[in-house]
Scaffold this motif. Structure first.
Motif, PDB file in Angstrom:
ATOM      1  N   THR A  62       2.119  30.988  56.453  1.00  0.00           N
ATOM      2  CA  THR A  62       1.025  30.210  57.033  1.00  0.00           C
ATOM      3  C   THR A  62       1.496  28.800  57.349  1.00  0.00           C
ATOM      4  O   THR A  62       2.414  28.271  56.718  1.00  0.00           O
ATOM      5  CB  THR A  62      -0.170  30.118  56.070  1.00  0.00           C
ATOM      6  OG1 THR A  62       0.252  29.495  54.853  1.00  0.00           O
ATOM      7  CG2 THR A  62      -0.757  31.490  55.786  1.00  0.00           C
ATOM      8  N   THR A  63       0.875  28.205  58.333  1.00  0.00           N
ATOM      9  CA  THR A  63       1.102  26.812  58.678  1.00  0.00           C
ATOM     10  C   THR A  63      -0.255  26.132  58.772  1.00  0.00           C
ATOM     11  O   THR A  63      -1.120  26.589  59.512  1.00  0.00           O
ATOM     12  CB  THR A  63       1.842  26.681  60.021  1.00  0.00           C
ATOM     13  OG1 THR A  63       3.105  27.328  59.928  1.00  0.00           O
ATOM     14  CG2 THR A  63       2.062  25.217  60.373  1.00  0.00           C
ATOM     15  N   THR A  64      -0.445  25.080  58.011  1.00  0.00           N
ATOM     16  CA  THR A  64      -1.727  24.376  58.008  1.00  0.00           C
ATOM     17  C   THR A  64      -1.518  22.916  58.383  1.00  0.00           C
ATOM     18  O   THR A  64      -0.438  22.348  58.173  1.00  0.00           O
ATOM     19  CB  THR A  64      -2.409  24.462  56.638  1.00  0.00           C
ATOM     20  OG1 THR A  64      -1.541  23.905  55.652  1.00  0.00           O
ATOM     21  CG2 THR A  64      -2.722  25.901  56.281  1.00  0.00           C
ATOM     22  N   GLN A  65      -2.547  22.324  58.922  1.00  0.00           N
ATOM     23  CA  GLN A  65      -2.523  20.921  59.336  1.00  0.00           C
ATOM     24  C   GLN A  65      -3.625  20.175  58.606  1.00  0.00           C
ATOM     25  O   GLN A  65      -4.743  20.668  58.472  1.00  0.00           O
ATOM     26  CB  GLN A  65      -2.718  20.827  60.849  1.00  0.00           C
ATOM     27  CG  GLN A  65      -2.852  19.415  61.377  1.00  0.00           C
ATOM     28  CD  GLN A  65      -3.204  19.391  62.867  1.00  0.00           C
ATOM     29  OE1 GLN A  65      -3.172  20.423  63.529  1.00  0.00           O
ATOM     30  NE2 GLN A  65      -3.544  18.232  63.380  1.00  0.00           N
ATOM     31  N   GLN A  66      -3.305  18.990  58.124  1.00  0.00           N
ATOM     32  CA  GLN A  66      -4.309  18.168  57.471  1.00  0.00           C
ATOM     33  C   GLN A  66      -4.038  16.701  57.795  1.00  0.00           C
ATOM     34  O   GLN A  66      -2.930  16.330  58.151  1.00  0.00           O
ATOM     35  CB  GLN A  66      -4.318  18.374  55.954  1.00  0.00           C
ATOM     36  CG  GLN A  66      -2.992  18.166  55.251  1.00  0.00           C
ATOM     37  CD  GLN A  66      -2.143  19.405  55.242  1.00  0.00           C
ATOM     38  OE1 GLN A  66      -2.644  20.520  55.253  1.00  0.00           O
ATOM     39  NE2 GLN A  66      -0.833  19.221  55.231  1.00  0.00           N
ATOM     40  N   GLY A  67      -5.074  15.876  57.673  1.00  0.00           N
ATOM     41  CA  GLY A  67      -4.891  14.467  57.984  1.00  0.00           C
ATOM     42  C   GLY A  67      -6.187  13.701  57.830  1.00  0.00           C
ATOM     43  O   GLY A  67      -7.199  14.213  57.330  1.00  0.00           O
ATOM     44  N   ILE A  68      -6.149  12.453  58.281  1.00  0.00           N
ATOM     45  CA  ILE A  68      -7.314  11.578  58.171  1.00  0.00           C
ATOM     46  C   ILE A  68      -7.320  10.633  59.361  1.00  0.00           C
ATOM     47  O   ILE A  68      -6.259  10.246  59.871  1.00  0.00           O
ATOM     48  CB  ILE A  68      -7.281  10.782  56.844  1.00  0.00           C
ATOM     49  CG1 ILE A  68      -8.577   9.980  56.681  1.00  0.00           C
ATOM     50  CG2 ILE A  68      -6.052   9.882  56.780  1.00  0.00           C
ATOM     51  CD1 ILE A  68      -8.705   9.317  55.321  1.00  0.00           C
ATOM     52  N   GLU A  69      -8.510  10.288  59.817  1.00  0.00           N
ATOM     53  CA  GLU A  69      -8.660   9.323  60.912  1.00  0.00           C
ATOM     54  C   GLU A  69      -9.633   8.232  60.493  1.00  0.00           C
ATOM     55  O   GLU A  69     -10.690   8.511  59.918  1.00  0.00           O
ATOM     56  CB  GLU A  69      -9.166  10.003  62.187  1.00  0.00           C
ATOM     57  CG  GLU A  69      -9.331   9.035  63.354  1.00  0.00           C
ATOM     58  CD  GLU A  69      -9.799   9.717  64.626  1.00  0.00           C
ATOM     59  OE1 GLU A  69      -9.805   9.056  65.690  1.00  0.00           O
ATOM     60  OE2 GLU A  69     -10.162  10.904  64.567  1.00  0.00           O
ATOM     61  N   VAL A  70      -9.258   6.991  60.766  1.00  0.00           N
ATOM     62  CA  VAL A  70     -10.099   5.844  60.462  1.00  0.00           C
ATOM     63  C   VAL A  70     -10.362   5.102  61.769  1.00  0.00           C
ATOM     64  O   VAL A  70      -9.424   4.818  62.531  1.00  0.00           O
ATOM     65  CB  VAL A  70      -9.423   4.900  59.454  1.00  0.00           C
ATOM     66  CG1 VAL A  70     -10.317   3.698  59.169  1.00  0.00           C
ATOM     67  CG2 VAL A  70      -9.107   5.637  58.157  1.00  0.00           C
ATOM     68  N   ALA A  71     -11.623   4.801  62.044  1.00  0.00           N
ATOM     69  CA  ALA A  71     -11.988   4.133  63.288  1.00  0.00           C
ATOM     70  C   ALA A  71     -12.845   2.906  62.996  1.00  0.00           C
ATOM     71  O   ALA A  71     -13.597   2.863  62.011  1.00  0.00           O
ATOM     72  CB  ALA A  71     -12.739   5.087  64.208  1.00  0.00           C
ATOM     73  N   PHE A  72     -12.725   1.901  63.877  1.00  0.00           N
ATOM     74  CA  PHE A  72     -13.469   0.642  63.717  1.00  0.00           C
ATOM     75  C   PHE A  72     -13.917   0.169  65.097  1.00  0.00           C
ATOM     76  O   PHE A  72     -13.144   0.229  66.062  1.00  0.00           O
ATOM     77  CB  PHE A  72     -12.584  -0.419  63.062  1.00  0.00           C
ATOM     78  CG  PHE A  72     -13.173  -1.798  63.071  1.00  0.00           C
ATOM     79  CD1 PHE A  72     -14.113  -2.175  62.124  1.00  0.00           C
ATOM     80  CD2 PHE A  72     -12.797  -2.727  64.042  1.00  0.00           C
ATOM     81  CE1 PHE A  72     -14.662  -3.447  62.129  1.00  0.00           C
ATOM     82  CE2 PHE A  72     -13.347  -4.007  64.055  1.00  0.00           C
ATOM     83  CZ  PHE A  72     -14.269  -4.362  63.102  1.00  0.00           C
ATOM     84  N   GLN A  73     -15.159  -0.295  65.196  1.00  0.00           N
ATOM     85  CA  GLN A  73     -15.665  -0.831  66.456  1.00  0.00           C
ATOM     86  C   GLN A  73     -16.593  -2.007  66.164  1.00  0.00           C
ATOM     87  O   GLN A  73     -17.435  -1.940  65.251  1.00  0.00           O
ATOM     88  CB  GLN A  73     -16.407   0.236  67.258  1.00  0.00           C
ATOM     89  CG  GLN A  73     -16.962  -0.276  68.579  1.00  0.00           C
ATOM     90  CD  GLN A  73     -17.533   0.837  69.444  1.00  0.00           C
ATOM     91  OE1 GLN A  73     -17.182   1.999  69.278  1.00  0.00           O
ATOM     92  NE2 GLN A  73     -18.416   0.482  70.376  1.00  0.00           N
ATOM     93  N   TYR A  74     -16.434  -3.084  66.938  1.00  0.00           N
ATOM     94  CA  TYR A  74     -17.268  -4.264  66.721  1.00  0.00           C
ATOM     95  C   TYR A  74     -17.392  -5.034  68.033  1.00  0.00           C
ATOM     96  O   TYR A  74     -16.427  -5.107  68.814  1.00  0.00           O
ATOM     97  CB  TYR A  74     -16.657  -5.173  65.655  1.00  0.00           C
ATOM     98  CG  TYR A  74     -17.524  -6.346  65.282  1.00  0.00           C
ATOM     99  CD1 TYR A  74     -18.633  -6.179  64.470  1.00  0.00           C
ATOM    100  CD2 TYR A  74     -17.236  -7.617  65.760  1.00  0.00           C
ATOM    101  CE1 TYR A  74     -19.451  -7.254  64.128  1.00  0.00           C
ATOM    102  CE2 TYR A  74     -18.036  -8.708  65.427  1.00  0.00           C
ATOM    103  CZ  TYR A  74     -19.144  -8.516  64.612  1.00  0.00           C
ATOM    104  OH  TYR A  74     -19.949  -9.585  64.282  1.00  0.00           O
TER     105      TYR A  74
END
Length: 231
Positions: free
Chosen positions: A40-52
């Motif tokens: 198996t091959t799995t992908q994981q991660g995180i995204e952080v966003a900012f708007q002002y």
């Protein structure tokens, strides 16, 4: 070279050997077929966003109230993969010959690559955008950057790109874009847009990041002028 193809494959009578032979016509070509791995091959991660934006600051900015049209957007992405599909030996061909020249014994140090590497996956990537929206002006300045990622494609051609039997490693790259649009009237809008203002090139290395350069995409900047009219 065939036609028996003792080493496997299918004999292609009309194919010229080119750099792989001595000018003869007719060569054995290897067989390729898709298959499903047991791993198996799995992908994981995180995204952080900012708007002002400064819309709420117009009254408090006094004579600098025009700055209330300013705003900022930023995001960062971290991605990684877990791969237990193992490795595939690459025997023969130019890849094995080049490694042999470096003193590697194929029996002890076989040339390998991951069987199922996820393509187009950058570990780190981010985007920074500044914008202005006021008095009919719509302006954007955006810088986007991404880390190394694997590819099978030769950019701009759609051809499979596997130098020396390995997938290419696209080098880290950033690009600066900008645009300005102005609403002259409710019906007429004019603007200018710039792409890749810093002329950032797109390079692909063989085997891994920072290795032998296999492809260099010398990209230029592009400036576009335009207008729109509605009725």
């Amino acid at each position: 070279v065939g036609p028996v193809c003792e080493g496997g494959g299918t004999f292609s009578p009309g194919t010229e050997a080119g750099i792989f032979g001595n000018g003869e016509t007719g060569v054995c070509v290897g067989l390729q077929t898709p298959f499903n791995s047991n791993g198996t091959t799995t992908q994981q991660g995180i995204e952080v966003a900012f708007q002002y934006n400064l819309n709420d600051w117009e009254d408090r900015l006094g004579s600098f109230g025009f700055l209330s049209g300013l705003g900022f957007v930023a995001n960062y992405t971290y991605q990684t993969e877990s791969n237990d599909t193992g490795f595939t030996d690459i025997s023969g061909g130019r890849a094995q010959a080049i490694f042999a020249q470096q003193g590697f014994d194929p029996a002890v140090n076989p040339v390998q690559r991951e069987t199922a590497t996820l393509l187009n996956l950058s570990k780190h990537a981010y985007n920074l955008t500044a914008f202005y929206e006021k008095f009919g002006i719509s302006a954007r300045v955006r810088y986007t950057w991404r880390d190394t990622f694997r590819t099978n494609d030769l950019p701009g051609t759609g051809n499979v790109f596997e130098p020396l039997g390995f997938r290419g490693a696209v080098e880290p790259r950033g690009q600066l874009n900008a645009s300005v649009n102005y609403a002259v009237t409710d019906q007429l809008n004019i603007g200018v847009e710039g792409t890749n203002l810093t002329k950032s090139s797109q390079n692909i290395s063989c085997v891994n990041d920072g290795a032998l350069l296999c492809y260099e995409g010398i990209t230029d900047r592009r400036i576009q002028f335009g207008f729109s009219f509605t009725y």
